[in-house]
Design a protein around this motif. Structure first.
Motif, PDB file in Angstrom:
ATOM      1  N   LEU A 185     -12.751  18.681 -54.909  1.00 59.18           N
ATOM      2  CA  LEU A 185     -13.782  18.054 -55.732  1.00 59.18           C
ATOM      3  C   LEU A 185     -13.212  16.904 -56.556  1.00 59.18           C
ATOM      4  O   LEU A 185     -13.802  15.816 -56.627  1.00 59.18           O
ATOM      5  CB  LEU A 185     -14.409  19.101 -56.668  1.00 59.18           C
ATOM      6  N   HIS A 186     -12.069  17.139 -57.180  1.00 59.06           N
ATOM      7  CA  HIS A 186     -11.489  16.133 -58.073  1.00 59.06           C
ATOM      8  C   HIS A 186     -10.906  14.952 -57.303  1.00 59.06           C
ATOM      9  O   HIS A 186     -11.213  13.794 -57.615  1.00 59.06           O
ATOM     10  CB  HIS A 186     -10.396  16.772 -58.933  1.00 59.06           C
ATOM     11  N   ASP A 187     -10.063  15.242 -56.315  1.00 57.24           N
ATOM     12  CA  ASP A 187      -9.281  14.181 -55.684  1.00 57.24           C
ATOM     13  C   ASP A 187     -10.041  13.429 -54.594  1.00 57.24           C
ATOM     14  O   ASP A 187      -9.860  12.215 -54.432  1.00 57.24           O
ATOM     15  CB  ASP A 187      -7.991  14.761 -55.093  1.00 57.24           C
ATOM     16  N   GLU A 188     -10.866  14.129 -53.852  1.00 59.07           N
ATOM     17  CA  GLU A 188     -11.565  13.478 -52.742  1.00 59.07           C
ATOM     18  C   GLU A 188     -12.984  13.053 -53.099  1.00 59.07           C
ATOM     19  O   GLU A 188     -13.469  12.036 -52.600  1.00 59.07           O
ATOM     20  CB  GLU A 188     -11.597  14.403 -51.525  1.00 59.07           C
ATOM     21  N   LYS A 189     -13.664  13.813 -53.941  1.00 62.98           N
ATOM     22  CA  LYS A 189     -15.064  13.516 -54.239  1.00 62.98           C
ATOM     23  C   LYS A 189     -15.288  13.004 -55.657  1.00 62.98           C
ATOM     24  O   LYS A 189     -16.412  12.593 -55.991  1.00 62.98           O
ATOM     25  CB  LYS A 189     -15.910  14.782 -54.018  1.00 62.98           C
ATOM     26  N   HIS A 190     -14.268  13.042 -56.503  1.00 65.45           N
ATOM     27  CA  HIS A 190     -14.371  12.556 -57.889  1.00 65.45           C
ATOM     28  C   HIS A 190     -15.511  13.257 -58.638  1.00 65.45           C
ATOM     29  O   HIS A 190     -16.272  12.632 -59.386  1.00 65.45           O
ATOM     30  CB  HIS A 190     -14.561  11.043 -57.914  1.00 65.45           C
ATOM     31  N   ILE A 192     -16.700  16.524 -61.163  1.00 70.60           N
ATOM     32  CA  ILE A 192     -16.375  17.590 -62.106  1.00 70.60           C
ATOM     33  C   ILE A 192     -17.471  18.646 -61.973  1.00 70.60           C
ATOM     34  O   ILE A 192     -18.664  18.325 -62.055  1.00 70.60           O
ATOM     35  CB  ILE A 192     -16.340  17.101 -63.569  1.00 70.60           C
ATOM     36  N   HIS A 193     -17.101  19.884 -61.806  1.00 70.02           N
ATOM     37  CA  HIS A 193     -18.103  20.940 -61.666  1.00 70.02           C
ATOM     38  C   HIS A 193     -18.767  21.252 -62.997  1.00 70.02           C
ATOM     39  O   HIS A 193     -19.985  21.379 -63.084  1.00 70.02           O
ATOM     40  CB  HIS A 193     -17.457  22.207 -61.089  1.00 70.02           C
ATOM     41  N   ARG A 194     -17.972  21.450 -64.026  1.00 75.77           N
ATOM     42  CA  ARG A 194     -18.403  21.643 -65.418  1.00 75.77           C
ATOM     43  C   ARG A 194     -19.063  22.991 -65.705  1.00 75.77           C
ATOM     44  O   ARG A 194     -19.503  23.223 -66.833  1.00 75.77           O
ATOM     45  CB  ARG A 194     -19.322  20.500 -65.886  1.00 75.77           C
ATOM     46  N   ASP A 195     -19.121  23.869 -64.717  1.00 78.52           N
ATOM     47  CA  ASP A 195     -19.642  25.208 -65.008  1.00 78.52           C
ATOM     48  C   ASP A 195     -18.936  26.250 -64.148  1.00 78.52           C
ATOM     49  O   ASP A 195     -19.569  27.169 -63.618  1.00 78.52           O
ATOM     50  CB  ASP A 195     -21.156  25.261 -64.775  1.00 78.52           C
ATOM     51  N   LEU A 196     -17.616  26.092 -64.021  1.00 82.78           N
ATOM     52  CA  LEU A 196     -16.846  27.088 -63.285  1.00 82.78           C
ATOM     53  C   LEU A 196     -16.762  28.364 -64.112  1.00 82.78           C
ATOM     54  O   LEU A 196     -16.339  28.352 -65.265  1.00 82.78           O
ATOM     55  CB  LEU A 196     -15.426  26.567 -62.996  1.00 82.78           C
ATOM     56  N   LYS A 197     -17.188  29.452 -63.522  1.00 80.73           N
ATOM     57  CA  LYS A 197     -17.151  30.760 -64.168  1.00 80.73           C
ATOM     58  C   LYS A 197     -17.273  31.812 -63.083  1.00 80.73           C
ATOM     59  O   LYS A 197     -17.584  31.517 -61.921  1.00 80.73           O
ATOM     60  CB  LYS A 197     -18.278  30.899 -65.185  1.00 80.73           C
TER      61      LYS A 197
END
Length: 674
Positions: A185-190, A192-197
């Motif tokens: 998500l971070h490196d290839e798609k730029h 941020i999920h922002r609700d990882l739980k």
């Protein structure tokens, strides 16, 4: 009607999920997306949740006019304020998916529509083995439909509630999958999920993790961009979000640290009794690692790095994968489905040395309820004098003698290779004190419902919560305690026997692996072909019980599906205690699950104190699972009240006999039979 493309084109503008806290309830209902506490806001009630989408508005046959595919709506998987999720079957291929259905009538505000567009736009372009696969989206006049990969084993949230904490090899297995998905998500798609739980990390049939729910996700459009939206879930939210100074990818790393801590310690790192105190601890980075928790130095060091208040010194996803915690020690390549309820053992591979099998506490016998000779229930019809009493899906049974049972097991075993200087992993299995505390907790929860003046409903739809459905329950049982013991068959094809001498034996679903538990609760592991000579008679009896239940009680199936090879020994719950009355058989597994089979209407009532859930399983109504907390909020039907009142009576029997003498054979008074 406007086309789907036109509809979504009209919605597309600003895609930040501003003020998203209005879309979900504040704690304790869901604990998602609150504003930081302030003297003014703390006096205000949380925003009201939208009305739930009635099932009647959702068609049983769902056509996709764009592709020509048709889906048949199946069982409810979960629900929230804006959406319900169903299992659906594509009618041509018979492929089964999950379908998230959002009622358009509930998307009243523009930012709610924009959030819907954003979620679809981000998720549909993602392709990664550890991210829930987005298949399609379409709509009709009333609803938006999103078809997704079906994750049959629920989420990490249910796993953690059942298990409390997990071993380091398991945590490495799960962490590697989470971090690989986040790195993508971070490196290839730029993104941020922002609700990882825990609740947003789902588990597939083969026990692989899948990140889902991209409702708060956002895209970084240029290097150095800082997002300002206030969003997240209290126990996982990063301090820079609360500080409102802008945030980026590092908020997901913080959430990963909270997830890892929770899996290893059994509770979130910053959780308190109030939201204000939780936020204060998050901002200061105040958390502790209990001294009695057996985790490695590498695990502690990684947690310290992940939970840094300064986001700039947290590691990247790639650096987590290259950390000593991940690079050193054993990581299983697969895990058995049994890890959803019990810790596996990792000492079987040759390079891991011999198994260490010992209990961590002095065993205490669980309460045993015995129907004494002379009680009318003890006598069998003459024709059944030498035949076992049985129970199956039809609920038939006859009276019998209840044997004493041994203590459940709590074991220590090495979780890493011999060359590593790390403490052995403590398997968080429940001992007798834990199980009794669960019974007390369950009693208190049900007391509030039964004794409270709750509104009566025609049905129990509002209290239904399929995400809490049990993973294991007793399908069949046979009482042969006048000679040998009590046998049972679990829903996963496990066969177990509690022998009259207070030992236990379990045959796993592969029909080959055998677990033996002695009177002191010590475990040993064998196969049906290789076992000590002293177990020969019990192996023969195990085969007898298995064959008897197969021939006389179990309906014909396609046969067992052997589990895939694994790097560990699967472990399943055993029978902690059980007893019978004229109306039912009551059984409690060592995982804490309590089951009551009613002889009169052939209904099973399955209660899980750890999840706060009750499930009814009947031949005509199928399986339905309800949340005890939702019952307190919205009421329940008279029928369910009656069933819970009966369950409360049986829980009191278990607790009462424990207080008298947990090792004594106690007669259940006929007056208590209802």
């Amino acid at each position: 009607m406007a086309t789907q493309q036109d509809q979504f084109a009209q919605m597309k503008k600003t895609v930040e999920a501003r003020n998203y806290q209005q879309q979900r309830q504040l704690p304790p209902s869901s604990g998602a997306h609150p504003l930081p506490p302030s003297s003014a806001r703390s006096q205000q009630p949380p925003p009201a949740a939208p009305a739930e989408q009635p099932t009647v508005d959702i068609p049983s046959i769902i056509p996709d006019s764009k592709t020509g595919l048709t889906y048949l709506r199946g069982k409810l998987l979960g629900k929230g304020g804006f959406a319900r999720c169903f299992e659906v079957t594509e009618t041509k291929t018979k492929s089964v998916f999950a379908c998230k259905i959002v009622n358009k009538g509930l998307l009243l505000k523009q930012h709610q529509k924009e959030k819907m567009v954003q979620e679809i736009k981000i998720h549909r372009d993602l392709r990664h083995k550890y991210i829930v696969n987005f298949l399609s989206h379409f709509e009709d006049d009333a609803n938006v439909f999103i078809t997704l990969e079906l994750c049959t084993k629920k989420s990490l949230m249910e796993l953690q509630k059942r298990r409390r904490c997990i071993t380091e090899p398991e945590s490495k297995y799960f962490l590697r999958q989470i971090v690989q998905a986040v790195e993508y998500l971070h490196d290839e798609k730029h993104i941020i999920h922002r609700d990882l739980k825990l609740g947003n990390i789902f588990i597939s049939e083969d026990i692989c993790l899948k990140i889902g729910d991209f409702g708060l996700a956002t895209t970084i459009l240029f290097d150095g961009e800082r997002k300002k939206t206030l969003c997240g879930t209290p126990n996982y939210i990063a301090p820079e979000i609360l500080g409102k100074k802008g945030h980026s990818y590092q908020v997901d790393i913080w959430s990963i640290g909270c997830i890892l801590y929770t899996l290893l310690m059994g509770r979130p790192p910053f959780e308190t009794s109030t939201l204000r105190d939780t936020y204060r601890r998050i901002k200061r980075g105040e958390y502790t690692i209990p001294r009695d928790v057996h985790i490695s130095t590498n695990a502690k060091n990684l947690l310290i790095k992940l939970l840094q208040v300064n986001p700039m010194i947290r590691p990247t996803a790639g650096e987590i994968l290259r950390s000593e915690f991940m690079m050193q020690g054993f990581i299983p390549s697969t895990l058995p489905a049994s890890v959803l309820v019990m810790a596996p053992r990792f000492d079987r591979p040759p390079n891991f040395g011999q198994s260490i099998i010992r209990t961590t506490a002095a065993p205490v016998a669980p309460p045993t309820v015995v129907i004494a000779p002379g009680n009318p229930l003890f006598k069998k019809p003459l024709g059944l004098a030498n035949q076992p009493a049985t129970g199956s899906s039809d609920g038939t049974a006859s009276g019998g003698f209840i044997p004493p049972t041994a203590a459940s097991v709590r074991s220590l075993a090495p979780s890493t290779a011999p060359h590593q200087q790390e403490p052995p992993a403590l398997y968080c299995d429940m001992d007798t004190k834990d199980l009794m505390q669960n019974m007390i907790s369950l009693r208190d929860q049900i007391r509030k419902i039964v004794s409270g003046k709750l509104p009566r409903t025609k049905d129990d739809d509002n209290a239904e919560d399929p995400s809490l459905c049990p993973l294991l329950w007793i399908c069949k049982w046979v009482d042969y305690t006048d000679k040998y013991g009590f046998g049972y068959h679990l829903s996963d094809d496990t066969v177990g026997v509690s022998y009259n001498d207070q030992t236990k034996m379990i045959l796993l679903p592969d029909a080959k692996s055998v677990h033996y538990i002695d009177k002191e609760g010590n475990e040993s592991y064998h196969t049906m072909k290789h076992f000590p000579d002293e177990l020969l008679k019990k192996i023969k009896l195990l085969k007898f019980f298995e064959q008897y239940m197969h021939d006389n009680l179990i309906k014909a199936t396609d046969g067992r599906i052997p589990p895939p090879p694994s790097d560990c020994i699967a472990r399943v719950p055993n029978m902690w205690t059980w007893f019978r009355s004229s109306r039912s058989v009551v059984m409690v597994l060592s995982s804490g699950t309590m089951q009551i089979n009613n002889f009169r209407d052939h209904t099973k009532l399955i209660l899980c104190p750890l999840l706060g859930a009750v499930t009814t399983l009947g031949s005509n109504k199928g399986m339905r699972t309800y949340s005890l907390s939702r019952m307190l909020e919205g009421g329940l039907s008279a029928e369910l009240v009656e069933r819970l009142a009966y369950a409360l009576d049986k829980i009191e029997v278990i607790i009462g006999h424990s207080k008298e003498n947990v090792s004594a054979n106690v007669v259940e008074s006929p007056a208590k039979k209802v």
